[in-house]
Write a protein that holds these residues in place. Structure first.
Motif, PDB file in Angstrom:
ATOM      1  N   TYR A 155       0.843  -1.196   0.000  1.00 18.27           N
ATOM      2  CA  TYR A 155       0.000   0.000   0.000  1.00 18.27           C
ATOM      3  C   TYR A 155       0.881   1.249   0.000  1.00 18.27           C
ATOM      4  O   TYR A 155       0.694   2.162  -0.799  1.00 18.27           O
TER       5      TYR A 155
ATOM      6  N   ASN B 155       1.260   4.302  13.755  1.00 18.34           N
ATOM      7  CA  ASN B 155       0.387   3.169  13.418  1.00 18.34           C
ATOM      8  C   ASN B 155       0.550   2.637  12.004  1.00 18.34           C
ATOM      9  O   ASN B 155       0.212   1.508  11.711  1.00 18.34           O
TER      10      ASN B 155
ATOM     11  N   ARG C 190       3.136   8.381   1.679  1.00 19.29           N
ATOM     12  CA  ARG C 190       1.965   9.159   1.299  1.00 19.29           C
ATOM     13  C   ARG C 190       2.276  10.646   1.272  1.00 19.29           C
ATOM     14  O   ARG C 190       1.529  11.438   0.708  1.00 19.29           O
TER      15      ARG C 190
ATOM     16  N   ARG D 142      -8.653  -4.139  12.042  1.00 23.42           N
ATOM     17  CA  ARG D 142      -7.408  -4.007  11.290  1.00 23.42           C
ATOM     18  C   ARG D 142      -6.392  -3.289  12.180  1.00 23.42           C
ATOM     19  O   ARG D 142      -6.731  -2.313  12.851  1.00 23.42           O
TER      20      ARG D 142
ATOM     21  N   CYS E 117      -6.774   5.396  11.909  1.00 20.79           N
ATOM     22  CA  CYS E 117      -7.572   6.615  12.030  1.00 20.79           C
ATOM     23  C   CYS E 117      -8.943   6.455  11.395  1.00 20.79           C
ATOM     24  O   CYS E 117      -9.860   7.194  11.714  1.00 20.79           O
ATOM     25  N   VAL E 118      -9.077   5.504  10.456  1.00 21.22           N
ATOM     26  CA  VAL E 118     -10.357   5.325   9.764  1.00 21.22           C
ATOM     27  C   VAL E 118     -11.121   4.108  10.264  1.00 21.22           C
ATOM     28  O   VAL E 118     -12.115   3.706   9.666  1.00 21.22           O
TER      29      VAL E 118
ATOM     30  N   SER F 258      -9.272   2.667   2.011  1.00 21.04           N
ATOM     31  CA  SER F 258      -7.979   3.322   1.784  1.00 21.04           C
ATOM     32  C   SER F 258      -7.290   2.809   0.540  1.00 21.04           C
ATOM     33  O   SER F 258      -7.050   1.607   0.403  1.00 21.04           O
TER      34      SER F 258
HETATM   35  O1  LIG Z   1      -4.494   5.374  10.325  1.00 18.54           O
HETATM   36  C1  LIG Z   1      -4.938   5.664   9.220  1.00 18.54           C
HETATM   37  C2  LIG Z   1      -4.058   5.515   8.020  1.00 18.54           C
HETATM   38  O2  LIG Z   1      -4.380   6.479   7.094  1.00 18.54           O
HETATM   39  C3  LIG Z   1      -4.019   4.106   7.557  1.00 18.54           C
HETATM   40  S1  LIG Z   1      -4.940   3.720   6.144  1.00 18.54           S
HETATM   41  O3  LIG Z   1      -4.609   4.740   5.112  1.00 18.54           O
HETATM   42  O4  LIG Z   1      -6.381   3.726   6.463  1.00 18.54           O
HETATM   43  O5  LIG Z   1      -4.515   2.360   5.724  1.00 18.54           O
END
Ligand SMILES: O=C[C@H](O)CS(=O)(=O)O
Ligand SMILES: NC(=O)c1ccc[n+]([C@@H]2O[C@H](COP(=O)([O-])OP(=O)(O)OC[C@H]3O[C@@H](n4cnc5c(N)ncnc54)[C@H](O)[C@@H]3O)[C@@H](O)[C@H]2O)c1
Length: 476
Positions: free
Chosen positions: A102, A148, A156, A275, A281-282, A438
């Motif tokens: 990713y 995390n 990114r 996960r 965060c999502v 994501s």
């Molecule tokens: O913690 C949130 C990150 O953006 C991880 S992800 O992009 O959702 O994999």
């Protein structure tokens, strides 16, 4: 070095007296890395400012080719990068492998986007004049990243920054610097100039943040982390009106309507809540389930959660791993105890949890109400509070009753409702009948106190570029 994945790191990145990195699954020491004080960080920023001009002067194709070479090296080292990530963060190997792919995808994506930073020729408003716009790199950038996602949160930011022609310094999280340092080493191997992209673990993070906010050469700061720290950065960056991207905290609602596909909703709940042991965060942070499907959803979810395997992510690559620290595990346990004292009801059997590491059992809490603290806190752990609702209006009121606005999810078969709810949710990203949203091809980011700016997609490059408007007069 006994741990083979540490071969990815360069000697100059390590320091026997530096920052100690430990494995949250067992507390063992993984590595000790070099840390940078304010003077050393200042020199790194100065060097980045000097290096960026030559990089920006290269053609977009030249920058693209080097980014592509970096992507190829990351993919070629997937196993070692994943192992390093698991050792420093606890993330199970299967998830760590997924994060490497990713994260690498952002480099691949922006290697392609680098060649599409188009300007414009605008039809003129006056005789003898012509109007064009140029898209130019912001300049020297600084990034502060969380623990995390120790690799993807770096690529990114660094991918679009380098694609745009910027230089960038990354201050990684204290607990997980190894993945970032490995990326830096591979970037140099790919041909990215040493001073253009640097990873600098800080002696003191707040000092690094202060320097990023006050060093004149830093034109933009990209912060990913908690809303509380994001507000600190935003306030300090105002002093020099620096460009900002803030990817902050979340409190995602996961809404299940009576007409939802129950099995699909449970699968989505597992994927979204558990996960990374719930540390994203999502993550679905609150489950809002309509009366008619509430009991069936809670029962099915609890059965799946109780059957989960929890353990060391190297020994058991498909297990749910530990939280990143004992302090985090204790914080989550405190939230659960408080919720139970306020009337929440744990459902089903708990999975076995190894002793010694920073583990927390995955859980489902039923009978949660909106007046409970757990309905408003970012849990950042493997706990699913389930709230009951009666109709769509109530679901939307509860869902939007939060200062956050990052992600949201909902399950319904009704196409008209899909449009109504998608448009009514106050957030940056919505999953409809899906718990995983994501991807590098889509604009990732939030609204309200979840921040602003977008990462990934064609929008991600704009965050590292400026638009200059030029009027050419006297053309007869
Ligand atoms: O913690 C949130 C990150 O953006 C991880 S992800 O992009 O959702 O994999
Ligand atoms: N929106 C997103 O894309 C996204 C992605 C991942 C994590 N997060 C959020 O991040 C949080 C968890 O990550 P975390 O615990 O690392 O967050 P955090 O805010 O504690 O730390 C994030 C980074 O900021 C640094 N930092 C801490 N205090 C600082 C200060 N005063 N000045 C400058 N830098 C400082 C840390 O060292 C770390 O590198 C959660 O709230 C999660 O929702 C958001």
């Amino acid at each position: 070095m006994t741990e083979p994945s540490l071969q990815l790191l360069r000697p100059e990145q390590l320091d026997a007296n530096g920052l100690v990195v430990t494995n949250p699954a067992n507390g063992s020491q993984v590595a000790t890395v070099r840390r940078y004080d304010t003077d050393a960080l200042t020199r790194i920023i100065d060097a980045a400012e000097a290096a960026r001009h030559g990089w920006a002067a290269r053609t977009a194709k030249q920058r693209s080719d080097i980014l592509r070479a970096w992507y190829d090296l990351i993919i070629a080292h997937t196993e070692d990068l994943a192992r390093l990530m698991t050792l420093e963060s606890g993330k199970p190997l299967d998830e760590a492998r997924g994060e490497v792919k990713y994260g690498a995808a952002f480099i691949e994506w922006f290697a392609e986007e680098a060649r599409r930073a188009y300007g414009e020729v605008i039809p003129t408003h006056a005789e003898g004049k012509r109007i064009v716009t140029l898209r130019q790199p912001v300049g020297t950038c600084a990034a502060i990243t969380p623990w995390n996602f120790p690799l993807a949160m770096i690529t990114r930011k660094v991918g679009p920054a380098l694609a745009a022609g910027c230089s960038i310094i990354v201050k990684p999280a204290e607990m997980t610097p190894l993945s970032a340092l490995a990326l830096e080493a591979l970037a140099q191997e790919a041909g990215i100039p040493h001073d253009l992209f640097r990873v600098a673990p800080a002696v003191k993070s707040s000092d690094a943040g202060d320097l990023f906010c006050t060093h004149r050469a830093v034109r933009k700061i990209s912060f990913t982390g908690s809303t509380a720290v994001g507000k600190v950065i935003m306030a300090k960056a105002a002093g020099q009106v620096k460009r900002l991207s803030l990817e902050l905290g979340g409190n995602a609602p996961f809404i299940v309507f009576d007409d939802a596909d129950l099995d699909r909703a449970v699968e989505g709940a597992i994927a979204s809540r558990y996960r990374n042991a719930g540390q994203t965060c999502v993550c679905a942070n609150r489950f809002l389930v309509q009366d008619g499907i509430y009991d069936a959803f809670v029962e099915k979810l609890a059965a799946r959660v109780g059957a989960m395997t929890v353990g060391d992510g190297v020994a058991n690559p498909s297990a749910m791993g530990p939280l990143v620290s004992h302090r985090e595990a204790a914080r989550v346990a405190g939230l659960v105890a408080q919720a139970q004292a306020q009337g929440a009801r744990p459902v089903g059997e708990l999975a076995d949890v190894p002793q010694g590491g920073a583990f927390h059992a995955p859980m489902v809490l039923a009978d949660v109400t909106t007046d409970m603290d757990i309905a408003h806190e970012e849990i950042f752990g493997p706990v699913a509070p389930v709230i009951r609702f009666s109709d769509e209006a109530e679901a939307l009121r509860i869902a939007n009753d939060t200062p956050y606005g990052l992600a949201a999810y909902f399950y319904t078969a009704d196409a008209a409702r899909q449009w109504r709810v998608m448009e009514a949710l106050e957030c940056g990203m919505v999953g409809v009948n899906d718990g995983l949203i994501s991807t590098e091809v889509a604009p990732f980011g939030g609204v309200k106190e979840s921040g602003f700016g977008r990462e990934g997609s064609s929008h991600g490059l704009a965050d590292y570029m400026t638009i200059k408007y030029c009027l050419l007069g006297g053309l007869g």
